[in-house]
Each structure stands twice: as structure tokens, then as C-alpha cells.
Design a protein around this motif. Structure first.
Motif, PDB file in Angstrom:
ATOM      1  N   ARG A  54       3.849   0.049   2.311  1.00 39.90           N
ATOM      2  CA  ARG A  54       4.275  -0.512   2.640  1.00 39.90           C
ATOM      3  C   ARG A  54       4.418  -1.981   2.816  1.00 39.90           C
ATOM      4  O   ARG A  54       3.723  -2.751   1.916  1.00 39.90           O
ATOM      5  CB  ARG A  54       2.915  -1.011   4.022  1.00 39.90           C
ATOM      6  CG  ARG A  54       2.449   0.316   4.870  1.00 39.90           C
ATOM      7  CD  ARG A  54       1.136   0.418   6.038  1.00 39.90           C
ATOM      8  NE  ARG A  54       0.986   1.653   6.060  1.00 39.90           N
ATOM      9  CZ  ARG A  54       1.339   1.983   7.511  1.00 39.90           C
ATOM     10  NH1 ARG A  54       1.778   1.081   8.450  1.00 39.90           N
ATOM     11  NH2 ARG A  54       0.226   3.130   7.653  1.00 39.90           N
ATOM     12  N   PRO A  55       5.650  -2.442   2.816  1.00 35.31           N
ATOM     13  CA  PRO A  55       6.705  -2.443   4.122  1.00 35.31           C
ATOM     14  C   PRO A  55       7.652  -1.587   3.343  1.00 35.31           C
ATOM     15  O   PRO A  55       9.477  -0.987   3.778  1.00 35.31           O
ATOM     16  CB  PRO A  55       7.625  -2.869   4.733  1.00 35.31           C
ATOM     17  CG  PRO A  55       7.748  -4.494   3.481  1.00 35.31           C
ATOM     18  CD  PRO A  55       6.225  -4.084   2.733  1.00 35.31           C
ATOM     19  N   THR A  58      10.101   1.265   0.304  1.00 40.06           N
ATOM     20  CA  THR A  58      10.276   2.561  -0.209  1.00 40.06           C
ATOM     21  C   THR A  58      11.400   2.577  -1.503  1.00 40.06           C
ATOM     22  O   THR A  58      12.297   1.837  -1.621  1.00 40.06           O
ATOM     23  CB  THR A  58      11.061   3.443   1.085  1.00 40.06           C
ATOM     24  OG1 THR A  58      10.597   3.548   2.328  1.00 40.06           O
ATOM     25  CG2 THR A  58      11.487   4.769   0.392  1.00 40.06           C
ATOM     26  N   THR A  74       0.666  -1.164   0.461  1.00 43.11           N
ATOM     27  CA  THR A  74       0.342   0.100  -0.002  1.00 43.11           C
ATOM     28  C   THR A  74       1.167   1.326  -0.498  1.00 43.11           C
ATOM     29  O   THR A  74       1.727   1.160   0.945  1.00 43.11           O
ATOM     30  CB  THR A  74      -0.721   0.006   0.925  1.00 43.11           C
ATOM     31  OG1 THR A  74      -2.016  -0.903   0.939  1.00 43.11           O
ATOM     32  CG2 THR A  74      -1.828   1.152   1.387  1.00 43.11           C
ATOM     33  N   ILE A  96       1.824   5.261   0.686  1.00 38.45           N
ATOM     34  CA  ILE A  96       1.245   5.328   2.542  1.00 38.45           C
ATOM     35  C   ILE A  96       1.779   7.086   2.068  1.00 38.45           C
ATOM     36  O   ILE A  96       1.609   8.341   3.031  1.00 38.45           O
ATOM     37  CB  ILE A  96       2.031   5.066   3.572  1.00 38.45           C
ATOM     38  CG1 ILE A  96       3.374   5.039   3.355  1.00 38.45           C
ATOM     39  CG2 ILE A  96       0.965   3.874   4.601  1.00 38.45           C
ATOM     40  CD1 ILE A  96       4.051   4.137   4.688  1.00 38.45           C
TER      41      ILE A  96
END
Length: 64
Positions: free
Chosen positions: A40-41, A43, A20, A22
Motif C-alpha cells: 500500500r500503495p 507494487t 504494508t 498485502i
């Protein structure tokens, strides 16, 4: 840009594996800008010099 390759230290990833979204923001950087997408989780951070980002002070009285 013509493509993006996403990988993790343990295995290759795809956009579908990231989870997802965020956070999605473009920030100033010494070489132009960074585009940070936090999932999540994981980057993804892209640093580029073909676009320049600068901070501009905004007058937002309702945000005080």
C-alpha cells in the motif's frame, strides 16, 4: 539475483518506503514467471526466466 533496485516515477524508493505488504504471489508468464508483491500503495513485479511457474489443478473438496 544479487540485488533489487526500487524506483517510482517521481523518486527512488527503498523496501522501507513501500508500505504494508498485502499480496505476494508467483504466477506463470510466457517468459517463465512473475513475482508480484503489492504494497500500500505501490507494487513491485519481477519477471524472470530462471524459474518456471505452471498452474496445477488441485482437488479441494472442502473448498467447493
Amino acid at each position: 539475483m544479487t540485488g533489487v533496485q526500487i524506483g517510482t516515477p517521481n523518486e527512488p524508493s527503498t523496501w522501507d518506503d513501500l508500505g504494508t505488504l498485502i499480496l505476494d504471489e508467483i504466477l506463470p508468464h510466457a517468459r517463465g514467471c512473475t513475482h508480484e508483491m503489492a504494497f500500500r500503495p505501490k507494487t513491485v513485479i519481477v519477471t524472470c526466466n530462471d524459474m518456471i511457474a505452471t498452474w496445477v489443478e488441485a482437488d479441494c473438496p472442502e473448498g467447493e
